[in-house]
Enzyme design. Structure first.
Site, PDB file in Angstrom:
ATOM      1  N   ARG A 232       0.835  -1.215   0.000  1.00  0.00           N
ATOM      2  CA  ARG A 232       0.000   0.000   0.000  1.00  0.00           C
ATOM      3  C   ARG A 232       0.862   1.254   0.000  1.00  0.00           C
ATOM      4  O   ARG A 232       0.533   2.253  -0.645  1.00  0.00           O
ATOM      5  CB  ARG A 232      -0.948  -0.029   1.212  1.00  0.00           C
ATOM      6  CG  ARG A 232      -2.018   1.043   1.150  1.00  0.00           C
ATOM      7  CD  ARG A 232      -3.078   0.840   2.215  1.00  0.00           C
ATOM      8  NE  ARG A 232      -2.518   0.956   3.557  1.00  0.00           N
ATOM      9  CZ  ARG A 232      -3.196   0.664   4.667  1.00  0.00           C
ATOM     10  NH1 ARG A 232      -4.442   0.231   4.604  1.00  0.00           N
ATOM     11  NH2 ARG A 232      -2.629   0.804   5.842  1.00  0.00           N
TER      12      ARG A 232
ATOM     13  N   LYS B 220      -2.562   6.544   1.525  1.00  0.00           N
ATOM     14  CA  LYS B 220      -2.324   6.989   2.892  1.00  0.00           C
ATOM     15  C   LYS B 220      -1.324   8.136   2.847  1.00  0.00           C
ATOM     16  O   LYS B 220      -0.121   7.952   3.009  1.00  0.00           O
ATOM     17  CB  LYS B 220      -1.805   5.812   3.737  1.00  0.00           C
ATOM     18  CG  LYS B 220      -2.185   5.897   5.184  1.00  0.00           C
ATOM     19  CD  LYS B 220      -2.127   4.540   5.836  1.00  0.00           C
ATOM     20  CE  LYS B 220      -2.148   4.634   7.340  1.00  0.00           C
ATOM     21  NZ  LYS B 220      -3.335   5.294   7.897  1.00  0.00           N
TER      22      LYS B 220
ATOM     23  N   GLU C  66     -16.070   6.268   4.690  1.00  0.00           N
ATOM     24  CA  GLU C  66     -15.316   5.814   5.871  1.00  0.00           C
ATOM     25  C   GLU C  66     -15.138   6.986   6.819  1.00  0.00           C
ATOM     26  O   GLU C  66     -15.571   8.097   6.528  1.00  0.00           O
ATOM     27  CB  GLU C  66     -13.963   5.232   5.454  1.00  0.00           C
ATOM     28  CG  GLU C  66     -13.023   6.236   4.822  1.00  0.00           C
ATOM     29  CD  GLU C  66     -11.625   5.657   4.568  1.00  0.00           C
ATOM     30  OE1 GLU C  66     -11.172   4.796   5.341  1.00  0.00           O
ATOM     31  OE2 GLU C  66     -10.983   6.095   3.594  1.00  0.00           O
TER      32      GLU C  66
HETATM   33  N1  PLP Z   1      -9.025   4.348   6.679  1.00  0.00           N
HETATM   34  C1  PLP Z   1      -8.208   5.355   6.992  1.00  0.00           C
HETATM   35  C2  PLP Z   1      -8.527   6.700   6.455  1.00  0.00           C
HETATM   36  C3  PLP Z   1      -7.091   5.123   7.800  1.00  0.00           C
HETATM   37  O1  PLP Z   1      -6.273   6.124   8.125  1.00  0.00           O
HETATM   38  C4  PLP Z   1      -6.844   3.832   8.289  1.00  0.00           C
HETATM   39  C5  PLP Z   1      -5.671   3.559   9.116  1.00  0.00           C
HETATM   40  O2  PLP Z   1      -4.716   3.008   8.716  1.00  0.00           O
HETATM   41  C6  PLP Z   1      -7.721   2.806   7.930  1.00  0.00           C
HETATM   42  C7  PLP Z   1      -8.802   3.095   7.132  1.00  0.00           C
HETATM   43  C8  PLP Z   1      -7.501   1.413   8.402  1.00  0.00           C
HETATM   44  O3  PLP Z   1      -6.539   0.770   7.635  1.00  0.00           O
HETATM   45  P1  PLP Z   1      -5.697  -0.436   8.220  1.00  0.00           P
HETATM   46  O4  PLP Z   1      -6.679  -1.471   8.645  1.00  0.00           O
HETATM   47  O5  PLP Z   1      -4.872  -0.901   7.085  1.00  0.00           O
HETATM   48  O6  PLP Z   1      -4.915   0.089   9.339  1.00  0.00           O
HETATM   49  C1  COI Z   2      -3.815   3.469  11.676  1.00  0.00           C
HETATM   50  O1  COI Z   2      -4.841   2.867  11.991  1.00  0.00           O
HETATM   51  O2  COI Z   2      -2.701   2.948  11.673  1.00  0.00           O
HETATM   52  C2  COI Z   2      -3.869   4.834  11.259  1.00  0.00           C
HETATM   53  O3  COI Z   2      -2.976   5.263  10.611  1.00  0.00           O
HETATM   54  C3  COI Z   2      -4.992   5.681  11.630  1.00  0.00           C
HETATM   55  C4  COI Z   2      -4.466   6.970  12.109  1.00  0.00           C
HETATM   56  C5  COI Z   2      -5.520   7.986  11.923  1.00  0.00           C
HETATM   57  C6  COI Z   2      -3.968   6.861  13.500  1.00  0.00           C
END
Ligand code: PLP
Ligand code: COI
Length: 340
Positions: A82, A184, A220
């Site tokens: 990612r 991200k 989201e």
């Molecule tokens: N959506 C957003 C906007 C995020 O910042 C995060 C955090 O990482 C997620 C979703 C969740 O992603 P993940 O499960 O890969 O941490």
């Molecule tokens: C995460 O879940 O790792 C994130 O980056 C979310 C962040 C807003 C703390």
């Protein structure tokens, strides 16, 4: 290994400086070999690409101590992939995916005393990030970059742990249809700050963003994907403008293959919200945080699971996923990356 003298159980989601960070520099078209550093301060040009035009991307994952005392990370290869996608979208060089995973290992090992013990409720949060480091004044990509990984021990992202959250349908938009919502990048979070400060001042825990084009579908929150349960069906949002959460993708697999649920990843109209039995936010930081209520203007959607505790099926998903992460439940092939 002697652990740091920390009250692990009372940690929140904050930054604590640990022993080492990882740093690698991209210059003259190539990444250097990278190194561990105990210097946790970055010095760069006042005109650096990151400072002027926000050319920066990041990742978030966690290291856990398992029941039998191993240290593991959860699917770091997906964070590597990612971050590569995020980098390409912002015209940044890709830090090679195999080196990303290797650097995660190296930096966690160097901070072993900071990895919270099994059962403490805390984990070591790992934050890989990259930024344009040389001076740019015309709008263009930098040509010097730093890839770094910092680590910090954390407790729950949302204060109160498993207390169900109240979300507000955001007054603002998060991501344009062909924009950057799926990567991200720091810019997505900078623009969410005003909305989250306002939402908090109004008594909400988080903003739930609708799709920007029509504002009729759920996307989201600022930092997590959203999940729903009705009967034996696990429903998640399919949209090209949300971050493809690794937690959500893992839960889809867990729901189907461990819990025998039906899984639907699809558009979720706002009008459907009131028909769900349970709702939650999922992400690395949030793990699964139950949602009790969503407020859309004057309309309040209260989920039958209530405001006191996690719904029963959400709890099953939570217990299974965290069981896999902590080594209590056998993981699918390739999900657990052993560090020690
Ligand atoms: N959506 C957003 C906007 C995020 O910042 C995060 C955090 O990482 C997620 C979703 C969740 O992603 P993940 O499960 O890969 O941490
Ligand atoms: C995460 O879940 O790792 C994130 O980056 C979310 C962040 C807003 C703390």
């Amino acid at each position: 290994m002697e652990k740091q003298n920390i009250d692990w159980g009372s940690l929140g989601f904050g930054y604590i400086e640990t022993s080492k960070s990882f740093v690698s520099i991209f210059e003259n078209g190539a990444w250097d070999e990278g190194t561990l550093t105990s210097n946790h301060t970055v010095t760069m040009s006042e005109c650096a690409g990151v400072l002027q035009y926000a050319q920066t991307v990041f990742e978030g994952l966690k290291a856990y101590t398992t029941e039998d005392g191993r240290i593991v990370a959860f699917r770091p290869d997906l964070n590597a992939a990612r971050m590569a996608d995020s980098s390409r979208r912002l015209e940044m060089p890709v830090f090679p995916e195999d080196r990303f995973v290797e650097a995660v290992r190296e930096v966690v090992l160097a901070n072993e005393s900071w990895v919270p013990p099994y059962g403490s409720g805390a984990t070591l949060y790992i934050r890989p990030y990259m930024f344009g480091a040389n001076a740019v004044i015309g709008v263009k990509p930098a040509d010097v970059y730093q890839f770094r990984i910092l680590t910090t021990p954390v407790g729950p992202y949302f204060k109160g742990g498993a207390r169900p959250l109240t979300l507000k349908i955001a007054d603002y938009d998060r991501a344009a249809p062909r924009g950057t919502g799926h990567i991200k990048a720091g810019l997505n979070y900078a623009m969410s700050l005003h909305a989250i400060v306002e939402a908090h001042a109004q008594g909400f825990d988080e903003n739930l963003y609708p799709d920007s084009a029509t504002r009729t579908k759920v996307e989201e929150t600022g930092g997590a994907n959203i999940i729903f349960i009705r009967d034996n069906t696990f429903v998640t949002v399919g949209s090209p403008s949300i971050l493809p959460s690794i937690t959500r993708r893992s839960l889809e697999y867990v729901a189907e293959h461990y819990l025998g649920m039906k899984v639907e990843e699809r558009e979720v109209p706002l009008t459907e919200l009131s028909s769900f039995e349970e709702c939650g936010l999922c992400g690395t930081a949030a793990v699964i945080s139950p949602v009790g209520k969503i407020v859309n203007g004057s309309e309040e959607i209260c989920f039958p699971s209530g405001m006191a505790e996690m719904g029963p099926k959400t709890k099953k998903l939570y217990d299974t996923l965290t069981g896999i992460q902590m080594g209590r439940i056998e993981a699918p092939e390739g999900w657990i990356c052993r560090i020690k």
